[in-house]
Enzyme design. Structure first.
Site, short mmCIF file in Angstrom:
data_model
loop_
_atom_site.label_atom_id
_atom_site.label_comp_id
_atom_site.label_asym_id
_atom_site.label_seq_id
_atom_site.Cartn_x
_atom_site.Cartn_y
_atom_site.Cartn_z
N ASP A 255 30.85 -43.54 -76.87
CA ASP A 255 29.61 -43.74 -76.11
C ASP A 255 28.55 -44.37 -77.02
OD1 ASP A 255 27.47 -41.39 -74.24
OD2 ASP A 255 27.25 -43.52 -74.73
N ILE A 256 28.12 -45.56 -76.72
CA ILE A 256 27.16 -46.30 -77.56
C ILE A 256 25.83 -45.56 -77.65
CG2 ILE A 256 26.12 -47.76 -75.77
CD1 ILE A 256 26.46 -50.12 -77.80
N ASN B 275 21.29 -55.93 -66.26
CA ASN B 275 21.28 -56.94 -65.20
C ASN B 275 19.92 -57.64 -65.23
OD1 ASN B 275 19.35 -55.49 -63.49
ND2 ASN B 275 21.04 -54.07 -63.15
N GLY C 235 27.39 -48.20 -65.39
CA GLY C 235 28.03 -48.51 -66.66
C GLY C 235 27.20 -48.15 -67.88
N VAL C 236 27.29 -49.03 -68.89
CA VAL C 236 26.57 -48.73 -70.15
C VAL C 236 25.05 -48.77 -69.92
CG1 VAL C 236 26.55 -51.14 -70.99
CG2 VAL C 236 26.53 -49.23 -72.63
N ASP C 237 24.62 -49.60 -68.99
CA ASP C 237 23.18 -49.68 -68.65
C ASP C 237 22.70 -48.31 -68.15
OD1 ASP C 237 21.33 -51.89 -66.35
OD2 ASP C 237 20.70 -50.77 -68.12
N SER D 92 29.78 -57.65 -70.20
CA SER D 92 30.33 -58.36 -69.03
C SER D 92 31.74 -57.96 -68.63
CB SER D 92 30.31 -59.90 -69.23
OG SER D 92 29.02 -60.40 -68.97
N THR D 93 32.39 -57.06 -69.37
CA THR D 93 33.81 -56.76 -69.09
C THR D 93 34.00 -55.61 -68.11
OG1 THR D 93 34.02 -55.21 -70.94
CG2 THR D 93 34.43 -57.55 -71.41
N GLY D 94 32.91 -55.04 -67.63
CA GLY D 94 33.04 -53.95 -66.64
C GLY D 94 32.77 -54.49 -65.25
N1 APR Z 1 29.12 -46.72 -74.17
C1 APR Z 1 29.78 -47.87 -74.50
N2 APR Z 1 30.36 -48.68 -73.60
C2 APR Z 1 30.29 -48.31 -72.29
C3 APR Z 1 29.62 -47.14 -71.87
C4 APR Z 1 29.02 -46.33 -72.87
N3 APR Z 1 28.36 -45.20 -72.58
N4 APR Z 1 29.72 -47.06 -70.50
C5 APR Z 1 30.44 -48.12 -70.11
N5 APR Z 1 30.79 -48.87 -71.18
C6 APR Z 1 31.58 -50.10 -71.24
C7 APR Z 1 32.47 -50.41 -70.08
O1 APR Z 1 33.68 -49.67 -70.16
C8 APR Z 1 32.70 -51.89 -70.31
O2 APR Z 1 33.72 -52.07 -71.28
O3 APR Z 1 30.68 -51.19 -71.27
C9 APR Z 1 31.38 -52.37 -70.93
C10 APR Z 1 30.51 -53.19 -69.99
O4 APR Z 1 30.65 -52.70 -68.66
P1 APR Z 1 29.37 -52.54 -67.70
O5 APR Z 1 28.53 -51.43 -68.21
O6 APR Z 1 29.89 -52.45 -66.32
O7 APR Z 1 28.53 -53.88 -67.91
P2 APR Z 1 28.81 -55.36 -67.36
O8 APR Z 1 30.24 -55.61 -67.07
O9 APR Z 1 28.11 -56.24 -68.35
O10 APR Z 1 28.04 -55.37 -65.97
C11 APR Z 1 26.64 -55.26 -65.98
O11 APR Z 1 26.68 -53.37 -64.55
O12 APR Z 1 25.82 -51.34 -65.07
C12 APR Z 1 25.56 -52.50 -64.41
O13 APR Z 1 23.18 -52.72 -64.51
C13 APR Z 1 24.40 -53.24 -65.01
O14 APR Z 1 24.32 -54.77 -63.19
C14 APR Z 1 24.70 -54.62 -64.55
C15 APR Z 1 26.22 -54.70 -64.65
#
Ligand code: APR
Length: 173
Positions: free
Chosen positions: A9-10, A23, A31-33, A116-118
């Site tokens: 977890d970052i 976003n 997600g991480v956001d 961007s990979t989620g």
């Molecule tokens: N710590 C580290 N990495 C994480 C965490 C965490 N706590 N939670 C999720 N991730 C990873 C996911 O597994 C993925 O590999 O972060 C990576 C990016 O995934 P997303 O968070 O879905 O971000 P992204 O693909 O860039 O999409 C961005 O998602 O959450 C929304 O508000 C955000 O609309 C934006 C979109």
């Protein structure tokens, strides 16, 4: 030049800066956001409200509030549409812009998620190749001593990053 790969977890990392995969609104999400906003507390959203959003491929920095890091660098990665809408350059711009902000502020360490990979659907390996290549090129060009951590939430991502870093034989831990 120190590179490391961690799985976890970052929001728990004590880097000078952690990077958020946000976003365009910068007003939080999943997600991480979502994890970063939950861990930072309401002060982060309050500051983000003052920033007027963020364009894809660009970066904006805020304080970290309740997070253990010092600053949060918010960047907006591209949504994957198959690779013909400049996704690779926009993703590279996220990594390059975050490195520029970190180095301009004299940070000694920075941690990236897999931008961007989620939700945004960017293929994991292609994104990792851009991440490693862009950060490595930036550090070499600017002779930066910053420590870079790629923080992977999934073991499969960590395996990709480890194989890429082993190939350029820069991984230190
Ligand atoms: N710590 C580290 N990495 C994480 C965490 C965490 N706590 N939670 C999720 N991730 C990873 C996911 O597994 C993925 O590999 O972060 C990576 C990016 O995934 P997303 O968070 O879905 O971000 P992204 O693909 O860039 O999409 C961005 O998602 O959450 C929304 O508000 C955000 O609309 C934006 C979109």
């Amino acid at each position: 030049m120190n590179f490391s790969v961690v799985t976890g977890d970052i929001t728990r990392l004590h880097a000078d800066a952690i990077v958020n995969a946000a976003n365009n609104s910068l007003l939080g999400g999943g997600g991480v956001d979502g994890a970063i906003h939950r861990a930072a507390g309401p002060g982060l959203l309050a500051e983000c409200r003052t920033l007027g959003g963020c364009r894809t491929g660009e970066c904006k920095m805020t304080d970290a509030y309740n997070l253990p890091c010092k600053k949060v660098i918010h960047t907006v990665g591209p949504v994957w549409h198959g690779g013909n809408r400049n996704e690779a350059e926009l993703l590279a711009s996220c990594y390059r812009g975050a490195m520029e902000l970190a180095c301009r502020n004299g940070f000694g360490s920075i941690a990236f998620p897999c931008i961007s990979t989620g939700v945004y659907g960017y293929p994991a390996r292609a994104a990792a190749e851009i991440a490693v290549g862009t950060v490595y090129d930036y550090i070499k060009k600017h002779e930066s001593g910053i420590n870079v951590t790629f923080c992977c939430f999934k073991q499969s991502d960590a395996e990709i990053y480890n194989s890429l870093l082993d190939r350029i034989s820069v991984k230190t831990v």
